[in-house]
Design an enzyme around this catalytic site. Structure first.
Site, PDB file in Angstrom:
ATOM      1  CD  GLN A 109      30.719  50.652  23.992  1.00  0.00           C
ATOM      2  OE1 GLN A 109      31.241  50.425  25.088  1.00  0.00           O
ATOM      3  NE2 GLN A 109      31.283  51.434  23.080  1.00  0.00           N
TER       4      GLN A 109
ATOM      5  CG  HIS B 203      43.596  26.736  28.498  1.00  0.00           C
ATOM      6  ND1 HIS B 203      43.799  25.508  29.073  1.00  0.00           N
ATOM      7  CD2 HIS B 203      44.399  26.776  27.404  1.00  0.00           C
ATOM      8  CE1 HIS B 203      44.680  24.830  28.347  1.00  0.00           C
ATOM      9  NE2 HIS B 203      45.065  25.572  27.336  1.00  0.00           N
TER      10      HIS B 203
ATOM     11  CD  GLU C 143      32.700  48.510  29.923  1.00  0.00           C
ATOM     12  OE1 GLU C 143      31.967  49.406  30.390  1.00  0.00           O
ATOM     13  OE2 GLU C 143      32.854  48.325  28.699  1.00  0.00           O
TER      14      GLU C 143
ATOM     15  CG  ASP D 175      35.215  51.165  26.682  1.00  0.00           C
ATOM     16  OD1 ASP D 175      34.179  50.478  26.804  1.00  0.00           O
ATOM     17  OD2 ASP D 175      35.295  52.135  25.916  1.00  0.00           O
TER      18      ASP D 175
ATOM     19  CD  GLU E  84      29.637  48.224  27.369  1.00  0.00           C
ATOM     20  OE1 GLU E  84      29.659  49.224  28.117  1.00  0.00           O
ATOM     21  OE2 GLU E  84      30.562  47.930  26.594  1.00  0.00           O
TER      22      GLU E  84
ATOM     23  CG  ASN F  50      40.229  25.413  35.056  1.00  0.00           C
ATOM     24  OD1 ASN F  50      39.769  25.850  34.013  1.00  0.00           O
ATOM     25  ND2 ASN F  50      41.218  24.532  35.103  1.00  0.00           N
TER      26      ASN F  50
ATOM     27  CG  ASP G 148      27.549  49.123  32.211  1.00  0.00           C
ATOM     28  OD1 ASP G 148      28.338  49.387  31.289  1.00  0.00           O
ATOM     29  OD2 ASP G 148      26.348  49.459  32.209  1.00  0.00           O
TER      30      ASP G 148
HETATM   31 MN    MN Z   1      39.993  25.789  31.957  1.00  0.00          MN
HETATM   32 MN    MN Z   2      32.235  49.298  26.819  1.00  0.00          MN
END
Ligand code: MN
Ligand code: MN
Length: 323
Positions: free
Chosen positions: A313, A176, A297, A303, A317, A207, A294
């Site tokens: 940000q 999930h 990203e 972004d 970030e 997981n 960062d």
């Molecule tokens: Mn899970």
């Molecule tokens: Mn960003």
């Protein structure tokens, strides 16, 4: 140049989902992603009125956004670092902005807007590029956990998607992104998490190890009264490993948790970012896998928090959570 068909599927509870095709050219002269998405937002909110399973509208009213004219949010207070209140033109789950570059430029991408979360599904790799959801204590209840995954009925039959059998005996969990346990207010909310557009192949060690530990930490933080805005998804490898009918196995999974103890996002807002290797050696708690937004990203091309003030940000970030 390729043309990308951005299609927003709008799920109205109890009714057939509305399909709003909005083909968008991609290229230097193409409109910015935020503009193309804003143009669909009014329809989303008007179609959703009266239908949400959890009545949050009085807390965070929808923002009217004129198509093609995205306005900067008006600061509630004049202080320089008052931040921007997280409200969204599309969904409460993407209140900090869509990780938009994952939509435009992706072939066969579908933006699935659900009452419970928003997912960007990649029909080439048959996993979501990202899933975003809000978590507050209002989403937590006593609905029982679902037992099996199914194909997402919100995608049309012509769109490729993973099947449950793709995962069977693959050695990977149906992992999930928006967790089952984050959606227990109603049985319908919980069932919404058991679609394969909300799952990626995860090693059990990932997981059930660091990944689950951060899920539990997030619910603890929500239980303390925070509003969390969470996004998660896969990191693709250079060489693509697949299971079943071509379901991409990520080399890692990333998650970003923005912890809002107050409405505004500021440079002081706590942000937890992790990248967990999707290997059998993933172990222990989540804290050992912390990194910066960062870094996420950089590794995903997304972004995140795209509608947050760039100056804010830049601070939040670049900071590794240390709590
Ligand atoms: Mn899970
Ligand atoms: Mn960003």
């Amino acid at each position: 140049m390729r043309t990308f068909a951005l299609v927003v599927l709008l799920c109205a509870c109890g009714r057939a989902p509305a399909v709003v095709p909005a083909p968008q050219p991609v290229g230097p002269e193409a409109p910015a992603p935020a503009e193309s998405l804003a143009s669909t937002s009014t329809a989303f909110w008007s179609s959703r009125a009266g239908a949400p399973p959890v009545a949050f509208e009085e807390e965070v009213p929808p923002v009217e956004v004129d198509a093609g004219a995205v306005e900067e949010p008006q600061p509630a207070e004049p202080e320089p670092d008052a931040g921007s209140s997280p409200v969204s033109s599309l969904s409460r789950h993407t209140a900090l902005g869509l990780p938009s570059s994952s939509i435009v430029g992706q072939p066969d991408g579908w933006l699935l807007v659900k009452p419970q979360y928003v997912a960007a599904y990649d029909t080439v790799h048959k996993v979501p590029r990202w899933v975003a959801w809000e978590l507050t204590s209002a989403w937590l209840g006593t609905a029982p956990r679902g037992s099996s995954f199914r194909r997402d009925p919100q995608l049309p039959a012509s769109a490729a998607q993973a099947s449950d059998s793709d995962y069977t005996n693959s050695g990977y969990d149906r992992g999930h992104m928006c967790p089952s346990a984050d959606r227990t207010a109603t049985p319908a909310d919980n069932a919404a998490t058991f679609v394969l557009t909300n799952a990626v192949p995860q090693t059990h060690q990932n997981n059930a190890g660091p990944w689950e530990a951060l899920e539990e930490e997030s619910r603890t933080l929500a239980g303390l009264g925070n509003r969390l805005l969470i996004a998660a998804g896969p990191v693709y490898g250079a060489s693509h490993v697949t299971i079943g009918s071509g379901v991409e196995v990520p080399v890692a999974t990333w998650k970003v948790v923005v912890v809002l103890g107050e409405p505004a996002v500021t440079s002081a807002t706590r942000v937890i970012a992790v990248i967990v290797p999707n290997t059998t050696s993933a172990s222990g708690g989540w804290r050992g896998y912390r990194t910066t937004v960062d870094d996420v990203e950089l590794q995903t091309g997304l972004d995140l928090m795209s509608e947050v003030d760039p100056a804010v940000q830049a601070v939040i970030e670049a900071r590794v959570d240390a709590l």
